[in-house]
Write a protein that holds these residues in place. Structure first.
Motif, PDB file in Angstrom:
ATOM      1  N   LEU A 139      89.727  75.499  85.803  1.00 37.93           N
ATOM      2  CA  LEU A 139      90.686  75.196  86.328  1.00 37.93           C
ATOM      3  C   LEU A 139      90.539  74.923  87.899  1.00 37.93           C
ATOM      4  O   LEU A 139      90.701  74.109  88.708  1.00 37.93           O
ATOM      5  N   LYS A 140      89.109  75.668  88.374  1.00 40.35           N
ATOM      6  CA  LYS A 140      88.752  75.778  89.738  1.00 40.35           C
ATOM      7  C   LYS A 140      88.392  74.404  90.081  1.00 40.35           C
ATOM      8  O   LYS A 140      88.430  73.398  91.092  1.00 40.35           O
ATOM      9  N   LYS A 141      87.410  73.620  89.006  1.00 36.22           N
ATOM     10  CA  LYS A 141      87.019  72.225  89.174  1.00 36.22           C
ATOM     11  C   LYS A 141      88.207  71.415  88.975  1.00 36.22           C
ATOM     12  O   LYS A 141      88.104  70.191  90.034  1.00 36.22           O
ATOM     13  N   LYS A 142      88.893  71.406  88.117  1.00 34.15           N
ATOM     14  CA  LYS A 142      90.044  70.323  87.938  1.00 34.15           C
ATOM     15  C   LYS A 142      90.887  70.595  89.172  1.00 34.15           C
ATOM     16  O   LYS A 142      91.380  69.379  89.853  1.00 34.15           O
ATOM     17  N   TRP A 143      91.260  71.565  89.954  1.00 36.72           N
ATOM     18  CA  TRP A 143      92.020  71.649  90.908  1.00 36.72           C
ATOM     19  C   TRP A 143      91.304  70.939  92.154  1.00 36.72           C
ATOM     20  O   TRP A 143      91.828  70.200  93.093  1.00 36.72           O
ATOM     21  N   ARG A 144      89.954  71.203  92.308  1.00 31.26           N
ATOM     22  CA  ARG A 144      89.071  70.550  93.278  1.00 31.26           C
ATOM     23  C   ARG A 144      89.200  68.995  93.342  1.00 31.26           C
ATOM     24  O   ARG A 144      89.353  68.304  94.203  1.00 31.26           O
ATOM     25  N   ASP A 145      88.958  68.609  91.906  1.00 30.59           N
ATOM     26  CA  ASP A 145      89.087  67.146  91.701  1.00 30.59           C
ATOM     27  C   ASP A 145      90.341  66.459  92.159  1.00 30.59           C
ATOM     28  O   ASP A 145      90.552  65.540  92.696  1.00 30.59           O
TER      29      ASP A 145
END
Length: 115
Positions: A90-96
């Protein structure tokens, strides 16, 4: 003679908590002839050294732990859905998602007109 001595004294586990809101923690073990004497010995030990909010004294043989079959059963239970490590993506998805929101066109006024 040693066997009679072992029957007279029992091992007691002492648990204490420093404040009313803190959890109980194991402090030490002691040998005593009965629960009342074990409590007196525990109080003497604590009141001399530190302050505590409460003390529990429990005969060691009255504490029950898991046997080997029960430990094996716990290993077989799959409870990964209760752990948050499964949501690491989720952290990577939110950053993207955030980077997608602020592209060059958005920053420079991405309304589509040339003004």
């Amino acid at each position: 003679m040693n066997e009679q001595k072992n029957e007279f004294y029992n091992v007691y586990e002492v648990f204490s908590k420093k404040t009313d809101k803190s959890p109980f923690q194991h402090s030490f073990s002691l040998l005593a002839p009965n629960a009342d004497m074990a409590l007196i010995m525990a109080k003497e030990n604590f009141f001399r050294r530190e302050t505590v909010a409460d003390i529990w004294v429990v005969k060691r043989e009255n504490i029950r732990g898991l046997n080997q079959d029960e430990k094996e059963m716990l290993k077989r239970l799959d409870k990964q859905y209760r752990e948050t490590k499964g949501y690491g993506y989720l952290k990577k998805k939110w950053r993207d998602y955030n980077q997608e929101q602020f592209t060059e066109q958005h920053i420079l006024g991405g309304r589509g007109d040339n003004s």
